[in-house]
Design an enzyme around this catalytic site. Structure first.
Site, PDB file in Angstrom:
ATOM      1  N   ASP A 122       0.746  -1.358   0.202  1.00 56.05           N
ATOM      2  CA  ASP A 122      -0.010  -0.083   0.143  1.00 56.05           C
ATOM      3  C   ASP A 122       0.458   1.249  -0.210  1.00 56.05           C
ATOM      4  O   ASP A 122      -0.003   2.395  -0.280  1.00 56.05           O
ATOM      5  CB  ASP A 122      -1.044  -0.020   1.538  1.00 56.05           C
ATOM      6  CG  ASP A 122       0.275   0.012   2.615  1.00 56.05           C
ATOM      7  OD1 ASP A 122       1.243   0.141   2.608  1.00 56.05           O
ATOM      8  OD2 ASP A 122      -0.875  -0.064   3.654  1.00 56.05           O
ATOM      9  N   HIS A 123       2.048   1.305   0.643  1.00 57.51           N
ATOM     10  CA  HIS A 123       3.083   2.426   0.756  1.00 57.51           C
ATOM     11  C   HIS A 123       3.365   3.025  -0.974  1.00 57.51           C
ATOM     12  O   HIS A 123       3.900   4.360  -0.578  1.00 57.51           O
ATOM     13  CB  HIS A 123       3.922   2.488   1.347  1.00 57.51           C
ATOM     14  CG  HIS A 123       2.958   2.781   3.372  1.00 57.51           C
ATOM     15  ND1 HIS A 123       2.254   1.532   3.784  1.00 57.51           N
ATOM     16  CD2 HIS A 123       3.970   3.232   4.207  1.00 57.51           C
ATOM     17  CE1 HIS A 123       2.454   2.687   4.630  1.00 57.51           C
ATOM     18  NE2 HIS A 123       3.044   2.899   4.883  1.00 57.51           N
ATOM     19  N   ASP A 187       3.154  -0.952  11.855  1.00 53.00           N
ATOM     20  CA  ASP A 187       2.597   0.370  11.138  1.00 53.00           C
ATOM     21  C   ASP A 187       2.519   1.480  11.822  1.00 53.00           C
ATOM     22  O   ASP A 187       1.874   0.797  13.003  1.00 53.00           O
ATOM     23  CB  ASP A 187       1.739   0.236   9.570  1.00 53.00           C
ATOM     24  CG  ASP A 187       1.530   2.156   9.049  1.00 53.00           C
ATOM     25  OD1 ASP A 187       1.949   2.288   8.585  1.00 53.00           O
ATOM     26  OD2 ASP A 187       0.903   2.564   9.818  1.00 53.00           O
ATOM     27  N   ARG A 469      -1.862  12.167  10.213  1.00 48.15           N
ATOM     28  CA  ARG A 469      -0.466  13.721  10.542  1.00 48.15           C
ATOM     29  C   ARG A 469      -0.473  14.308   9.705  1.00 48.15           C
ATOM     30  O   ARG A 469      -1.358  14.690   8.769  1.00 48.15           O
ATOM     31  CB  ARG A 469       0.474  11.765  10.051  1.00 48.15           C
ATOM     32  CG  ARG A 469       1.372  12.032  11.242  1.00 48.15           C
ATOM     33  CD  ARG A 469       1.603  10.452  11.536  1.00 48.15           C
ATOM     34  NE  ARG A 469       1.971  10.190  12.381  1.00 48.15           N
ATOM     35  CZ  ARG A 469       2.810   9.188  12.431  1.00 48.15           C
ATOM     36  NH1 ARG A 469       2.799   8.219  11.734  1.00 48.15           N
ATOM     37  NH2 ARG A 469       1.894   8.172  13.962  1.00 48.15           N
ATOM     38  N   SER A 664       6.033   8.290  13.010  1.00 52.35           N
ATOM     39  CA  SER A 664       5.766   6.383  12.216  1.00 52.35           C
ATOM     40  C   SER A 664       6.363   5.199  12.989  1.00 52.35           C
ATOM     41  O   SER A 664       7.337   5.799  13.655  1.00 52.35           O
ATOM     42  CB  SER A 664       6.357   6.437  11.066  1.00 52.35           C
ATOM     43  OG  SER A 664       5.948   4.864  11.137  1.00 52.35           O
ATOM     44  N   ARG A 666       8.954   3.545  11.479  1.00 53.66           N
ATOM     45  CA  ARG A 666       9.409   3.149  10.868  1.00 53.66           C
ATOM     46  C   ARG A 666      11.009   2.718  11.380  1.00 53.66           C
ATOM     47  O   ARG A 666      11.572   3.539  12.150  1.00 53.66           O
ATOM     48  CB  ARG A 666       9.649   4.419   9.518  1.00 53.66           C
ATOM     49  CG  ARG A 666      10.188   5.169   9.698  1.00 53.66           C
ATOM     50  CD  ARG A 666      10.469   6.526   8.373  1.00 53.66           C
ATOM     51  NE  ARG A 666       8.913   6.551   8.498  1.00 53.66           N
ATOM     52  CZ  ARG A 666       7.978   7.586   7.610  1.00 53.66           C
ATOM     53  NH1 ARG A 666       8.680   8.038   7.537  1.00 53.66           N
ATOM     54  NH2 ARG A 666       6.885   7.628   7.456  1.00 53.66           N
TER      55      ARG A 666
END
Length: 774
Positions: A122-123, A187, A469, A664, A666
């Site tokens: 999806d990213h 995520d 965000r 995030s 990440r």
């Protein structure tokens, strides 16, 4: 199906099912991986053990979390203090983070994942023209990465949702979340699943590897913040306004270390997908996750998404899926939904809350651009059937009066199922007719995947979104873009009016014939009257036999790179670490490891490390990506100077402010400093996920015992960390700050390492430690 235990797997199509279990349900069930199980009996058994041990009523979140303890009999349990060892039911990874997670899993040497796991593409889909064209281009541009993820999934037993499937959190809500499940996802908006009574927690890829490897997963025992809802939603007020209000109350770090648990009579006035919206954006207050109690709205959603049998089981075990009477929260917020007004938060931070009725005046006072350049609806936060229907009801009113949006307008469906259903039911046509562009079923502009052309870089402008965000440069890489977060309904109204000064509750629009009119409050069905249209089949189930599956990573690839283990601790104190950069103010994971165009390097650690801290503000000169190289005396980019230090054997430290690493999940924001020679991140306070990610990679995340010691450190200082020979939980370390003029300061440095995490540091990383234990 037994009343206590429902097994889902390869044989899903052969299960005995009730009459309510229709064809769509069978499709959904086939998407569960082998071994998936729902055991309310085990959950109840663990809850009963813990309740008797603690001798008190339990909150809902405590029931689900403690219900998944690896050792409910012996586990030390104290909110906010002890570390829990948990057994999550499932792992989910989006494609940008799945690359590094799967690379780490491959390097572990294990043959198969131990728990059901999925990858969601999806990213990596950039918004340019429209859904069809953008998806086609993404498949071409990202073919190497998609092939890696698909084959790695097939090889190691991980389900693969192809590009175009939709956003990870919407897919989880439609297929995998259910009341009482414990799910971790790579995520930060994984808590979206709390709208279906799940405990869904965002983590880094190394945490996912632990769970996929069958190792108990550690979580600091969360505090519990209660949000009591009374009254009922109506008119222009939406579920989004609940979390926008909460964000204004708690701020971006007010939920750190806590689970936010919604309760009270007002809960029943919110749809299941509305509850998911609220839980999703709980990430913006730093919360571990958020959750709602099981109720009839969740049952309706489960039935409509083909999971009637799960709903029936949840009904039988409802007592374990709601809080105990008399349970205690660490802090309670009360919100009367009947009095709650529509909100809009921003710019530049998601906790700057304003009533919509006041935003125009506030914007004028602060010099924020009033013209709305773009309105963007959708995203993982707000892309439900209900969201799209309510937005379409406003668009229809404008069209009936001969109006279209004054601002550009984009629509992002959350999943292929939502896209197909709103297309069938006419919502997409209405939204296109009012001026909208329907984008791909993907994250798109929400995470910076937006090839924006309507303004120049540096041009001051305003956008409004239904996203979660709105950090500086988050959506379009333009630091001058003032991004505001609100509901899809308010976004649509402001896009039609074209200005922040428009209050849809009181202000009038002018029809094409000159007539003045007010928009009626939005309306939309919670769920489609007919069944959902599943759209195209975009799911790849892992094969039963994967011995012949090959996973290739070319040594010359610029996008994928096999990992080399980090070096172990050498048994000595860390002497004379050079301050690489002293960061001024807010430093989110977007500042530490930017997304947008950098997403293409998420599987290549060395290449993506070229974005390390390029968005952070250097306190020495108020500049970004411009620091002084203390070996040469010249100024350069942060990653370039870090590489020069590493090449010359000089380890370094980053000094930062409050809530460092907000945003995030990440883990690249932790991997990159480690890869480029960093050893310590020293700040006033950390965001939860980032602190854990740093520990996992063998870094030392430390905090000032006295926050004013931040002011003692100068950009040209060197720092020694002493006491590592006796490094232990609860025992502070000492920092020796050596100034250029020869003077020194001795400061006390705190940490939150437990015994297992200290072993990660000794081994060089959590992955190294895992290999030692095999």
């Amino acid at each position: 199906l037994g009343p206590m235990f429902l097994v889902l797997g390869e044989g899903a199509r052969r299960l005995h099912v009730s009459a309510a279990f229709n064809a769509k349900a069978k499709v959904a069930m086939s998407r569960f991986e082998p071994g998936t199980s729902i055991s309310y009996e085990k959950l109840h058994e663990n809850i009963d053990i813990v309740r008797k041990r603690l001798n008190r009523p339990l909150t809902l979140s405590e029931k689900i979390v403690y219900g998944h303890l690896d050792d409910p009999v012996g586990q030390d349990i104290a909110r906010g203090r002890t570390y829990l060892r948990l057994r999550p039911d499932r792992v989910a990874m989006q494609d940008a983070t799945a690359q590094m997670a799967m690379l780490q899993f491959i390097s572990s040497g294990l043959p198969k994942v131990a728990v059901p796991s999925t990858i969601h593409c999806d990213h990596l889909i950039e918004a340019q023209i429209g859904g069809v064209e953008d998806l086609k281009r993404a498949k071409e541009v990202n073919q190497e990465v998609y092939n890696f993820l698909a084959t790695a999934g097939a090889k190691y037993g991980v389900g693969f949702w192809k590009p175009g499937s939709g956003i990870i959190h919407q897919i989880i809500l439609e297929n995998y979340a259910y009341p009482g499940v414990l799910l971790i996802g790579t995520d930060s908006h994984t808590p979206n699943g709390g709208g279906l009574g799940s405990i869904c927690i965002g983590v880094g890829g190394a945490d996912a590897v632990d769970v996929m490897a069958g190792i108990p997963w550690e979580l600091k025992c969360p505090n519990v913040i209660g949000v009591k809802l009374t009254g009922s939603l109506s008119g222009w007020t939406s579920p989004k306004d609940v979390i926008l209000k909460v964000a204004g109350i708690l701020t971006v770090k007010g939920g750190t270390g806590a689970i936010v648990e919604y309760h009270g009579p007002g809960v029943d006035s919110i749809s299941c997908t509305g509850m998911a919206t609220i839980c999703n954006m709980g990430a913006e207050i730093g919360a571990t996750t958020s959750v709602f109690p099981y109720n009839h709205r969740m049952k309706t959603y489960l039935n409509k998404t083909g999971r009637a049998d799960i709903a029936a089981l949840a009904d039988e075990h409802k007592d374990d899926l709601v809080p105990d009477k008399g349970c205690k929260y660490d802090h309670v917020i009360e919100i009367n939904l009947s009095e709650l007004k529509p909100h809009i938060n921003g710019p530049f931070t998601p906790d700057l809350a304003h009533p919509v009725s006041e935003i125009g005046a506030v914007a004028e006072k602060n010099g924020w651009p009033l013209e709305v350049k773009v309105g963007l609806i959708g995203s993982c936060t707000n892309s439900s059937y209900e969201d799209m229907g309510r937005a379409a009801s406003l668009a229809k009113q404008a069209l009936d009066k001969g109006l279209k949006c004054k601002a550009a307008f984009t629509v992002t469906p959350g999943s292929e199922q939502i896209r197909a259903t709103i297309e069938r039911d006419g919502f997409s046509k209405i939204l296109r007719d009012v001026g909208g562009v329907v984008l791909a079923n993907a994250c798109g502009p929400c995470i910076g995947q937006w090839d924006r052309k309507d303004v120049k870089m540096g041009e001051k402008n305003t956008i409004v979104t239904s996203y979660n965000r709105n950090f500086t440069s988050r959506n379009d890489a333009n630091p001058a873009t003032h991004a505001f977060v609100t509901s899809p309904e308010i976004v649509t109204a402001l896009a039609i009016a074209g200005t922040l000064k428009f209050d849809p509750e009181t202000d009038y629009l002018t029809a094409a014939n000159g007539e003045k009119f007010k928009l009626e409050p939005p309306n939309g069905d919670e769920l489609p009257a007919r069944d959902f249209d599943p759209g195209q089949d975009t799911y790849q189930h892992p094969p039963a036999e994967s011995g012949s599956v090959m996973v290739d990573v070319s040594p010359t690839s610029t996008r994928l790179q096999l990992l080399e283990p980090f070096d172990k601790w050498n048994g000595k104190d860390l002497e004379d670490l050079q301050v690489l950069i002293k960061v001024k103010g807010k430093c989110t994971t977007d500042h530490i490891s930017a997304a947008g165009p950098w997403l293409k390097f998420r599987g290549h650690l060395d290449n993506i490390s070229n974005n390390m801290l390029i968005g952070a503000i250097n306190i020495e000169n108020d500049a970004v990506n411009k620091i002084k190289n203390r070996l040469t005396g010249e100024y350069g980019g942060v990653p370039d100077v870090a590489r020069h230090y590493k090449a010359n054997g000089l380890s370094w430290v980053v000094v930062g402010d409050d809530n460092y690493g907000e945003g995030s999940s990440r883990e690249h924001a932790a991997l990159e400093p480690r890869h480029l020679g960093g050893r310590v991140i020293l700040v006033k306070s950390f965001a939860r996920i980032h602190e854990t990610n740093l520990k996992k990679q063998g870094m030392l995340p430390l905090t000032f015992a006295d926050p004013t010691d931040y002011d003692k450190i100068r950009p040209d200082d060197k720092l020694s960390i002493t006491g590592l020979a006796t490094f232990a939980p609860g025992k502070p370390l000492k920092g020796v700050v050596k100034h250029g003029d020869g003077s020194q300061d001795i400061i006390t440095l705190n940490h939150t390492f437990n015994e297992n995490q200290v072993e990660w540091f000794h081994a060089g990383s959590a992955l190294n430690r895992m290999k030692e234990l095999q």
